[in-house]
Design an enzyme around this catalytic site. Structure first.
Site, PDB file in Angstrom:
ATOM      1  N   ASN A  73       0.838  -1.197   0.000  1.00  0.00           N
ATOM      2  CA  ASN A  73       0.000   0.000   0.000  1.00  0.00           C
ATOM      3  C   ASN A  73       0.875   1.250   0.000  1.00  0.00           C
ATOM      4  O   ASN A  73       1.682   1.424  -0.916  1.00  0.00           O
ATOM      5  CB  ASN A  73      -1.075  -0.016   1.088  1.00  0.00           C
ATOM      6  CG  ASN A  73      -0.613  -0.301   2.479  1.00  0.00           C
ATOM      7  OD1 ASN A  73      -0.314  -1.445   2.822  1.00  0.00           O
ATOM      8  ND2 ASN A  73      -0.561   0.719   3.321  1.00  0.00           N
ATOM      9  N   ASP A  74       0.778   2.114   0.973  1.00  0.00           N
ATOM     10  CA  ASP A  74       1.337   3.463   0.892  1.00  0.00           C
ATOM     11  C   ASP A  74       2.809   3.523   0.477  1.00  0.00           C
ATOM     12  O   ASP A  74       3.645   2.814   1.037  1.00  0.00           O
ATOM     13  CB  ASP A  74       1.253   4.155   2.254  1.00  0.00           C
ATOM     14  CG  ASP A  74      -0.126   4.167   2.840  1.00  0.00           C
ATOM     15  OD1 ASP A  74      -0.990   3.432   2.350  1.00  0.00           O
ATOM     16  OD2 ASP A  74      -0.336   4.899   3.814  1.00  0.00           O
ATOM     17  N   PRO A  75       3.151   4.441  -0.437  1.00  0.00           N
ATOM     18  CA  PRO A  75       4.559   4.771  -0.652  1.00  0.00           C
ATOM     19  C   PRO A  75       5.072   5.567   0.544  1.00  0.00           C
ATOM     20  O   PRO A  75       4.395   6.466   1.033  1.00  0.00           O
ATOM     21  CB  PRO A  75       4.532   5.631  -1.924  1.00  0.00           C
ATOM     22  CG  PRO A  75       3.179   6.250  -1.932  1.00  0.00           C
ATOM     23  CD  PRO A  75       2.255   5.245  -1.295  1.00  0.00           C
TER      24      PRO A  75
END
EC number: 3.2.1.26
Length: 592
Positions: A73-75
């Site tokens: 998911n999130d960078p």
């Protein structure tokens, strides 16, 4: 290049196909699908460590960032250090659903080819025992990177959140393979006036002229979204400011805040610490309530540590977005090697959890984008990084202008339509045939209007655009298109990326993503579109990057060599394809 012209009337009864250092919220609840992105990470304790026996390749992207398998998911913490680009990201090393999250770490010299390293940060200390969530990277004087990230110190249901830091074990290593989490963590804890269970996502810090470091942490109080500001002289002892840098009622939790300067002139990016009369500032937040990202352009009052949005856009749900589609938890960084600001964003799957587990992977990072301020000063512009063009392979182009009367399709042949980059400019002679913009639509968002006025609904000026990932008989296709309306004393340009007919597969979320384009067509009467097509994702950039929309789609027929690409018009005003260039896109030599 071969060109096929099909005379199609897009009427609902005419064809068979027309009948069919960024914190992650830990909530054990039934999944709510809001605008196509899960409102909370769905917790599947029984699946978190179930690995795939065979990773399925259908719908895997060819040139987007993703690991070989499992959930991402999130960078996190993107940065440039000693000639190397670093991207950390939330990753489950054991399965294709959210859980077991670590900070995975990949490096690149060109933002295209990526080499995976060992995870940089993982739960191991009392201050992150229950989780290492998202954060940012800051380069301190002397070229010393530091990561700020959120740690979870109490498990469910409280999920108490604190802000920690990590430093490289060896600054001489350009790959920064090993990271240390000092024992003087946490740096920041919530006080009695803050919500410790909604207190996360530290930003990249900036250095002010008084020698103080400053950073933001996202939070909420009841339904008010908040970005708290903290100051430090030494990057270790942080003091909360008397007031937030900004807040807004009825916006809910502000996840993944990002705060950075943009130049009033030119395309160059700026270091995060730059201030002065020649810059504006951007505050971006990811709203947990909608799972979209919103930003404003405004003024940073450095003496008061206040951010005041300009009155050129709405500060809230109806405001500007980086992307009007499947795009969340973004993070920017300044790239000093090319003086640019680069944006990373995550796109999750619109498929079911069962399918994610079966195929063995979930989530991608979208193509990095360069950001700059539009000359009007009212909004940001975005464009895929220039390095992406190194993956362009065989090319086709229209040898002459192509007129599209109502119902005409023109196929673009000679490229791999499932994995392509296409740039096209449309023009028209008159706006006289614009449809009226119904005043009651002011109550709707753009998506609602797109669902009412899709590519099959005949119009005046539009709909016109591209049919991407289309099957031969058009049982499946994902249209990306424009539609021009007549509003009071002006016109409104709607841009859509409509997944409604993208797949024959049952059980998919197929939204009509849309946004308005702030462009004056009265004088130029031209508008451009670029779409990056990559098997299960279509990223589109309207009007040179004024409005961007990303869609995740899962065709069953329009896969690999069976995918087709068309330009189309379904409006009564004849549309001219001024120019069209399309390329097959190669895979990077190394993708994790």
């Amino acid at each position: 290049m071969g060109v096929t012209i099909r005379n199609r009337n897009y009427d609902h009864g005419s064809l068979p196909f027309l009948q069919s250092l960024l914190a992650i919220l830990l909530v054990t609840t039934t999944t709510l699908h809001i605008n196509g992105v899960e409102a909370f990470h769905e917790i599947h304790y029984n699946l978190q460590s179930v690995g795939a026996e065979n990773v399925k390749q259908v719908h895997r992207t060819g040139y987007h960032f993703q690991p070989k398998q499992n959930w991402i998911n999130d960078p996190n913490g993107p940065m440039y250090y000693k000639g190397v680009y670093h991207l950390f990201y939330q990753y489950n090393p054991k399965g294709a659903v959210w859980g077991n999250i670590v900070w995975a770490h990949s490096v690149s010299t060109d933002l295209i080819n990526w080499t995976p390293l060992e995870p940089a940060i993982f739960p191991s200390k009392p201050f992150d025992k229950y989780g290492c969530r998202s954060g940012s990277a800051t380069i301190l004087p002397g070229n010393k990177p530091v990561i700020l990230y959120t740690g979870i110190v109490e498990g469910p249901p409280k999920n108490v959140q604190v802000q920690n830091y990590a430093i490289p074990a060896n600054l001489s290593d350009p790959y920064l393979r090993k990271w240390i989490k000092p024992d003087n963590n946490p740096l920041v804890v919530a006080n009695n006036g803050e919500n410790a269970t909604a207190f996360r996502d530290p930003t990249t810090a900036w250095l002010d002229k008084s020698g103080h470091w400053k950073m933001l942490v996202g939070s909420k109080r009841n339904r008010r979204g908040i970005a708290y500001l903290y100051r430090s002289k030494d990057f270790i002892k942080w003091t909360k400011a008397k007031h937030p840098i900004h807040s807004q009622a009825n916006t809910g939790m502000w996840e993944c805040p990002d705060f950075f300067p943009v130049s009033l002139k030119g395309l160059n990016g700026l270091d995060t610490s730059v201030t002065g009369e020649s810059v504006k500032h951007v505050l971006k937040v990811s709203l947990d309530l909608t799972r979209y990202e919103y930003y404003t352009v405004g003024t940073y009052l450095t003496d008061k540590d206040r951010y005041i949005p300009d009155n050129t856009s709405v500060d809230g749900w109806a405001g500007l977005r980086y992307d009007y589609g499947n795009f969340y938890a973004s993070k920017t960084f300044f790239d000093p090697s090319k003086n640019r600001r680069i944006l990373w964003g995550w796109a999750n799957e619109s498929d079911s959890t069962a399918h994610d587990v079966a195929k063995g992977w979930a989530g991608i990072q979208l193509i990095p984008r360069t950001l700059w301020l539009d000359p009007s000063g009212k909004q940001l512009m975005q464009w895929p990084i220039e390095e992406l063009e190194t993956l362009r392979g065989s090319k086709v182009k229209f040898s002459r202008k192509q007129d599209l009367s109502k119902g005409i399709l023109v196929e673009v042949k000679g490229i791999t339509a499932a994995q392509a980059d296409v740039e096209v400019t449309f023009s028209f002679k008159s706006l006289a045939k614009r449809e009226p913009f119904d005043p009651k639509w002011l109550e709707y968002d753009a998506e609602k209007i797109c669902s009412l006025k899709g590519s099959t609904v005949q119009g005046g000026v539009g709909p016109f655009g591209l049919l991407t990932l289309a099957s031969e008989k058009l049982e499946e296709y994902t249209p990306v298109f424009f539609r021009v309306f007549k509003a009071q004393n002006t016109h409104k340009v709607l841009m859509c990326s409509d997944a409604t007919r993208s797949s024959l597969k049952e059980g998919l979320y197929r939204p009509s993503f849309a946004g308005f384009v702030d462009v004056d067509l009265a004088t130029d009467k031209k508008i451009s579109l670029r779409s990056l097509i990559d098997n299960s994702v279509v990223e589109s950039f309207g009007a040179k990057g004024k409005t961007c929309i990303s869609s995740r789609v899962y065709p069953t027929l329009a896969v690999y060599e069976n995918a087709h690409l068309y330009v189309f018009n379904n409006g009564s005003e004849t549309i001219t394809v001024e120019n069209l260039d399309a390329w097959s896109m190669k895979k990077p030599l190394r993708m994790n």
